[in-house]
Write an enzyme that holds these catalytic residues in place. Sequence first.
Site, PDB file in Angstrom:
ATOM      1  N   HIS A  51      -9.451   1.188   5.085  1.00  0.00           N
ATOM      2  CA  HIS A  51      -8.161   1.299   5.853  1.00  0.00           C
ATOM      3  C   HIS A  51      -8.228   2.480   6.833  1.00  0.00           C
ATOM      4  O   HIS A  51      -9.121   3.402   6.848  1.00  0.00           O
ATOM      5  CB  HIS A  51      -7.284   2.019   4.778  1.00  0.00           C
ATOM      6  CG  HIS A  51      -5.702   1.973   5.176  1.00  0.00           C
ATOM      7  ND1 HIS A  51      -5.298   3.007   6.292  1.00  0.00           N
ATOM      8  CD2 HIS A  51      -4.870   1.224   5.017  1.00  0.00           C
ATOM      9  CE1 HIS A  51      -3.968   2.450   6.478  1.00  0.00           C
ATOM     10  NE2 HIS A  51      -3.635   1.568   5.839  1.00  0.00           N
ATOM     11  N   GLY A  57       2.742   2.295  10.673  1.00  0.00           N
ATOM     12  CA  GLY A  57       3.557   3.203  10.547  1.00  0.00           C
ATOM     13  C   GLY A  57       4.406   3.718  11.673  1.00  0.00           C
ATOM     14  O   GLY A  57       5.118   4.785  11.735  1.00  0.00           O
ATOM     15  N   ASN A  74       0.805  -1.116   0.054  1.00  0.00           N
ATOM     16  CA  ASN A  74       0.073  -0.084  -0.004  1.00  0.00           C
ATOM     17  C   ASN A  74       0.821   1.082  -0.120  1.00  0.00           C
ATOM     18  O   ASN A  74       1.505   1.620   0.905  1.00  0.00           O
ATOM     19  CB  ASN A  74      -0.818   0.129   1.337  1.00  0.00           C
ATOM     20  CG  ASN A  74      -1.653   1.415   1.581  1.00  0.00           C
ATOM     21  OD1 ASN A  74      -1.769   1.844   0.416  1.00  0.00           O
ATOM     22  ND2 ASN A  74      -2.292   1.495   2.687  1.00  0.00           N
ATOM     23  N   TRP A  75       1.055   1.848  -1.160  1.00  0.00           N
ATOM     24  CA  TRP A  75       2.010   2.877  -1.335  1.00  0.00           C
ATOM     25  C   TRP A  75       1.191   4.187  -0.655  1.00  0.00           C
ATOM     26  O   TRP A  75       2.243   5.148  -0.823  1.00  0.00           O
ATOM     27  CB  TRP A  75       2.511   3.091  -2.704  1.00  0.00           C
ATOM     28  CG  TRP A  75       3.163   1.906  -3.251  1.00  0.00           C
ATOM     29  CD1 TRP A  75       3.638   1.055  -2.392  1.00  0.00           C
ATOM     30  CD2 TRP A  75       3.611   1.554  -4.592  1.00  0.00           C
ATOM     31  NE1 TRP A  75       4.430   0.193  -3.394  1.00  0.00           N
ATOM     32  CE2 TRP A  75       4.305   0.574  -4.464  1.00  0.00           C
ATOM     33  CE3 TRP A  75       3.257   2.577  -5.827  1.00  0.00           C
ATOM     34  CZ2 TRP A  75       5.017   0.045  -5.450  1.00  0.00           C
ATOM     35  CZ3 TRP A  75       3.807   1.589  -6.844  1.00  0.00           C
ATOM     36  CH2 TRP A  75       4.658   0.553  -6.927  1.00  0.00           C
ATOM     37  N   LYS A  76       0.260   4.219  -0.270  1.00  0.00           N
ATOM     38  CA  LYS A  76      -0.611   5.454   0.423  1.00  0.00           C
ATOM     39  C   LYS A  76      -0.168   6.762  -0.943  1.00  0.00           C
ATOM     40  O   LYS A  76      -0.322   6.587  -1.914  1.00  0.00           O
ATOM     41  CB  LYS A  76      -0.106   5.492   1.586  1.00  0.00           C
ATOM     42  CG  LYS A  76      -0.210   4.541   2.450  1.00  0.00           C
ATOM     43  CD  LYS A  76       0.232   4.777   3.915  1.00  0.00           C
ATOM     44  CE  LYS A  76       0.020   3.577   4.737  1.00  0.00           C
ATOM     45  NZ  LYS A  76       0.193   3.665   6.278  1.00  0.00           N
ATOM     46  N   GLY A 136       2.644  -1.109   4.376  1.00  0.00           N
ATOM     47  CA  GLY A 136       2.989   0.356   3.833  1.00  0.00           C
ATOM     48  C   GLY A 136       4.354   0.678   3.594  1.00  0.00           C
ATOM     49  O   GLY A 136       4.826   0.664   2.681  1.00  0.00           O
ATOM     50  N   GLY A 137       4.736   1.425   4.698  1.00  0.00           N
ATOM     51  CA  GLY A 137       6.272   1.921   4.275  1.00  0.00           C
ATOM     52  C   GLY A 137       7.302   1.179   3.818  1.00  0.00           C
ATOM     53  O   GLY A 137       8.113   1.695   2.981  1.00  0.00           O
TER      54      GLY A 137
HETATM   55  C1  PEP Z   1      -0.639   0.105   5.991  1.00  0.00           C
HETATM   56  O1  PEP Z   1      -0.636   1.179   5.446  1.00  0.00           O
HETATM   57  O2  PEP Z   1      -1.639  -0.493   5.907  1.00  0.00           O
HETATM   58  C2  PEP Z   1       0.472  -0.207   6.815  1.00  0.00           C
HETATM   59  C3  PEP Z   1       0.388  -1.376   7.570  1.00  0.00           C
HETATM   60  O3  PEP Z   1       1.682   0.570   7.015  1.00  0.00           O
HETATM   61  P1  PEP Z   1       2.991   0.234   7.697  1.00  0.00           P
HETATM   62  O4  PEP Z   1       3.404  -1.165   6.846  1.00  0.00           O
HETATM   63  O5  PEP Z   1       3.883   1.692   7.313  1.00  0.00           O
HETATM   64  O6  PEP Z   1       2.782   0.267   9.144  1.00  0.00           O
END
Ligand code: PEP
Length: 266
Positions: free
Chosen positions: A107, A185, A17-19, A246-247
């Site tokens: 989300h 995050g 998930n690149w947000k 995410g990150g």
């Molecule tokens: C997400 O965006 O769903 C997520 C889990 O982010 P991260 O991996 O950065 O915690």
Amino acid sequence: MPAAAGPGGRKPLISGNWKMNHTHLDAIAVVQKLAYSLSPADYDRAEVSVHPAFTALRSVQTLLDADEVPIALGAQDVYFEDSGAFTGEVSPVMLAKLNVAYVIVGHSERRQHFGESDELVNKKLLAVLRHQMRPILCVGETLDEREAGTTEPKVLGQLEAGLQGVPAEAMASVVVAYEPIWAIGTGRNASPEDAEAVCKSVRAWLGERYGAGVAGQVRVQYGGSVTPGNIAELMAEPDIDGALVGGASLDAERFAQIARLGQPAR
Ligand code: PEP
């Protein structure tokens, strides 16, 4: 895609998930590197999806199609109407036309920053299914809820609300992502045992609602500070069928390591 594997025959799904990151040019570069890093053995082990911003979907789709890269295209959100006067929204028809396979709904960032209710999340999920795409339904508790011991009612309540009106025959297409909000995050992932306990409860709930056969087919991802360093221990748990990342998905090499489930490159 090769046949499913893993516990209950479920093939793990690793989703990036690149947000609100990566222009379409950056997105192309990341997908090119990812495609170069991953081998057929990696795709056998796990299915991989990338979820760029809407502005990069077309570019990434073109690249995946042209090079026949077996990475699934995903979106981060969708509106539930097919078309109309909904300025700024993107419809499931538009996503389906781009060969989007997976759409994240609910989300926690959408729920927190944009006030998305369970009811709206449910409408989005049904719209995704109506257009033959697969929803990734995110559920998870806040730190306060965890400390108050209300993780399970919160998660199962979100599941119940998000899955209203979903028949058993559609349920195998749904992916559930258990994402404790305090782990997103923050660099602080849930322990494999804690993540497994909630994913197991999710599956038990699905079993009561849809029967053991359906519950055994549904993939339940864990999300929250997943990295190359913790993916293997998370994946060792029987009810964790992949990760929403995410990150660590923004960088092709780190995401490739996660997609390999901690196994060395071949
Ligand atoms: C997400 O965006 O769903 C997520 C889990 O982010 P991260 O991996 O950065 O915690």
